[in-house]
Enzyme design. Sequence first.
Site, PDB file in Angstrom:
ATOM      1  N   THR A  22       8.642   0.158   1.628  1.00 39.25           N
ATOM      2  CA  THR A  22       6.907   0.608   1.537  1.00 39.25           C
ATOM      3  C   THR A  22       6.644   1.708   0.976  1.00 39.25           C
ATOM      4  O   THR A  22       5.724   1.780   0.369  1.00 39.25           O
ATOM      5  CB  THR A  22       6.511   0.537   2.993  1.00 39.25           C
ATOM      6  OG1 THR A  22       6.631  -0.817   3.795  1.00 39.25           O
ATOM      7  CG2 THR A  22       5.108   0.862   3.189  1.00 39.25           C
ATOM      8  N   ASP A  33      12.630  -4.824  -1.257  1.00 43.19           N
ATOM      9  CA  ASP A  33      12.077  -4.863  -0.076  1.00 43.19           C
ATOM     10  C   ASP A  33      13.295  -4.810   1.010  1.00 43.19           C
ATOM     11  O   ASP A  33      14.025  -5.760   0.780  1.00 43.19           O
ATOM     12  CB  ASP A  33      11.136  -6.183   0.261  1.00 43.19           C
ATOM     13  CG  ASP A  33      10.473  -5.985   1.759  1.00 43.19           C
ATOM     14  OD1 ASP A  33      11.322  -6.013   2.737  1.00 43.19           O
ATOM     15  OD2 ASP A  33       9.446  -6.228   1.848  1.00 43.19           O
ATOM     16  N   SER A  34      13.348  -4.016   2.038  1.00 43.22           N
ATOM     17  CA  SER A  34      14.759  -3.795   2.677  1.00 43.22           C
ATOM     18  C   SER A  34      15.253  -5.018   3.462  1.00 43.22           C
ATOM     19  O   SER A  34      16.387  -5.150   3.889  1.00 43.22           O
ATOM     20  CB  SER A  34      14.697  -2.774   3.528  1.00 43.22           C
ATOM     21  OG  SER A  34      14.101  -2.767   4.830  1.00 43.22           O
ATOM     22  N   THR A  77      11.915   0.441   5.815  1.00 41.03           N
ATOM     23  CA  THR A  77      11.935   0.716   7.526  1.00 41.03           C
ATOM     24  C   THR A  77      12.726  -0.752   8.134  1.00 41.03           C
ATOM     25  O   THR A  77      13.369  -0.506   9.146  1.00 41.03           O
ATOM     26  CB  THR A  77      10.550   1.140   8.205  1.00 41.03           C
ATOM     27  OG1 THR A  77       9.897  -0.102   8.184  1.00 41.03           O
ATOM     28  CG2 THR A  77      10.197   2.378   7.810  1.00 41.03           C
ATOM     29  N   ASP A  78      12.494  -1.860   7.691  1.00 41.73           N
ATOM     30  CA  ASP A  78      13.033  -2.907   8.363  1.00 41.73           C
ATOM     31  C   ASP A  78      14.270  -3.072   8.576  1.00 41.73           C
ATOM     32  O   ASP A  78      14.956  -3.385   9.628  1.00 41.73           O
ATOM     33  CB  ASP A  78      12.485  -4.243   7.519  1.00 41.73           C
ATOM     34  CG  ASP A  78      10.795  -4.563   7.679  1.00 41.73           C
ATOM     35  OD1 ASP A  78      10.346  -4.122   8.568  1.00 41.73           O
ATOM     36  OD2 ASP A  78      10.451  -5.319   6.888  1.00 41.73           O
ATOM     37  N   THR A 132      24.320  -4.817  24.735  1.00 39.68           N
ATOM     38  CA  THR A 132      23.371  -5.257  25.535  1.00 39.68           C
ATOM     39  C   THR A 132      21.925  -5.258  24.916  1.00 39.68           C
ATOM     40  O   THR A 132      21.739  -4.524  23.812  1.00 39.68           O
ATOM     41  CB  THR A 132      23.129  -4.290  26.770  1.00 39.68           C
ATOM     42  OG1 THR A 132      21.876  -4.596  27.341  1.00 39.68           O
ATOM     43  CG2 THR A 132      23.014  -2.912  26.201  1.00 39.68           C
ATOM     44  N   GLN A 133      21.034  -6.261  25.288  1.00 40.25           N
ATOM     45  CA  GLN A 133      20.020  -6.283  24.463  1.00 40.25           C
ATOM     46  C   GLN A 133      18.939  -5.386  25.124  1.00 40.25           C
ATOM     47  O   GLN A 133      17.499  -5.187  24.895  1.00 40.25           O
ATOM     48  CB  GLN A 133      19.315  -7.847  24.862  1.00 40.25           C
ATOM     49  CG  GLN A 133      19.134  -8.505  26.107  1.00 40.25           C
ATOM     50  CD  GLN A 133      18.980  -9.934  26.269  1.00 40.25           C
ATOM     51  OE1 GLN A 133      17.958 -10.298  26.453  1.00 40.25           O
ATOM     52  NE2 GLN A 133      19.921 -10.570  25.794  1.00 40.25           N
ATOM     53  N   CYS A 134      19.187  -4.535  26.125  1.00 40.52           N
ATOM     54  CA  CYS A 134      18.395  -3.447  26.559  1.00 40.52           C
ATOM     55  C   CYS A 134      18.542  -2.401  25.652  1.00 40.52           C
ATOM     56  O   CYS A 134      19.638  -1.891  25.220  1.00 40.52           O
ATOM     57  CB  CYS A 134      19.100  -2.888  27.954  1.00 40.52           C
ATOM     58  SG  CYS A 134      19.049  -4.008  29.276  1.00 40.52           S
TER      59      CYS A 134
HETATM   60  N1  ASP Z   1       9.232  -4.806   4.618  1.00 39.18           N
HETATM   61  C1  ASP Z   1       9.206  -3.309   4.153  1.00 39.18           C
HETATM   62  C2  ASP Z   1      10.690  -3.134   4.002  1.00 39.18           C
HETATM   63  O1  ASP Z   1      11.540  -2.989   4.850  1.00 39.18           O
HETATM   64  C3  ASP Z   1       8.777  -2.356   5.346  1.00 39.18           C
HETATM   65  C4  ASP Z   1       8.744  -0.923   5.365  1.00 39.18           C
HETATM   66  O2  ASP Z   1       9.324  -0.521   4.517  1.00 39.18           O
HETATM   67  O3  ASP Z   1       8.202  -0.379   6.004  1.00 39.18           O
HETATM   68  O4  ASP Z   1      11.157  -2.758   2.886  1.00 39.18           O
END
Ligand code: ASP
Length: 342
Positions: free
Chosen positions: A14, A59-60, A91-92, A277-279
Amino acid sequence: MEKKKILIIHTGGTIGMVRTENGYAPKSGAIIKELLQIRDLNSPDMPEWDLIEFEPLLDSTNVRYEQWNSMADTIASYYDKYDGFVVLHGTDTLAYSASALSFMLEGLDKPVVFTGAQIPLCELRSDGRDNLITSIMIAADGIIREVSLCFGDSVLRGNRAIKYSADGMVAFTSPNCSKLADAGITIDYYHSSISEYVKDSLHFGSLNVVRLTESRIAVIKIVPGIQFEIFEPIMCEELDGLVLESFGKGNIPSYDPALSRLISEASRCGTIVVVCTQCPAGTVSLGTYEAGSALVRAGAISGGNMTTEAAITKLTYLLSKGLSKDEIRRLMQNDLRGELTE
Ligand code: ASP
């Protein structure tokens, strides 16, 4: 004093995206125009920086082991020329990439700071500007000489971080590991968290990149009423690794003997079965409850307090090194880069 030199490696995400008719998408050459307009980045007080842009920008969600290899190769190629590295990333899957690089960069002794943004630099209120400036300063300070993640006001260990907010500006957290630094009015480093781990460089001497190969790793999240036989077809094919996201401290339902049967079979075929763990916080402790003991008997190992992101990328790294299955099982339970608390 000579200025520090930082290499910014733009992989996509992003932070550098532009609007298109189908929504935000990466665009080659777009980010440099934004960076040149940020006054702070061009201030005499800033370290010197150069930018390298990946082709294609991604896009990640599309990042795989090949991109992790390219990131590690780029850092290795420029390792002697720069004092630190900032990786711009979506961020993904940022926490996966930061985890992967923490393992792949054996002997790392310079900062590698991952960052990104929730709002693109080309939009009003972008968080990318501050995230990038802070990341460059952290890379130049040279105090955190490991793979870290800088986002919002937090600097976290890369292989401990998880993305926990889809839309908040503080999008990452590391519930099982204290922050490495806080980026408030001043940047405050938490030296005890940083130096808690034996410096990898002491161990390896110099930087060595372990390139990853494709491995067959599956993740199964345990849910109430889960029907284990659904997974039988994948588990009976040869899987290299299986990460089970269990309840609580490593518990799985015991109403169905199919799971322990499947895990015993998978372990017998050489699949490494790791229980996380999923926690978000806390540690797996297999055997605390009867409902978890079956996993140990079936040959599964505990992922301790590793994140699923760290467990998957650590498994990929250890499998890529071509180690024996026993050695991989042993190392999965050892702390290699601060990714788990032994
Ligand atoms: N879909 C975007 C990515 O991971 C989301 C982001 O960057 O915040 O590339």
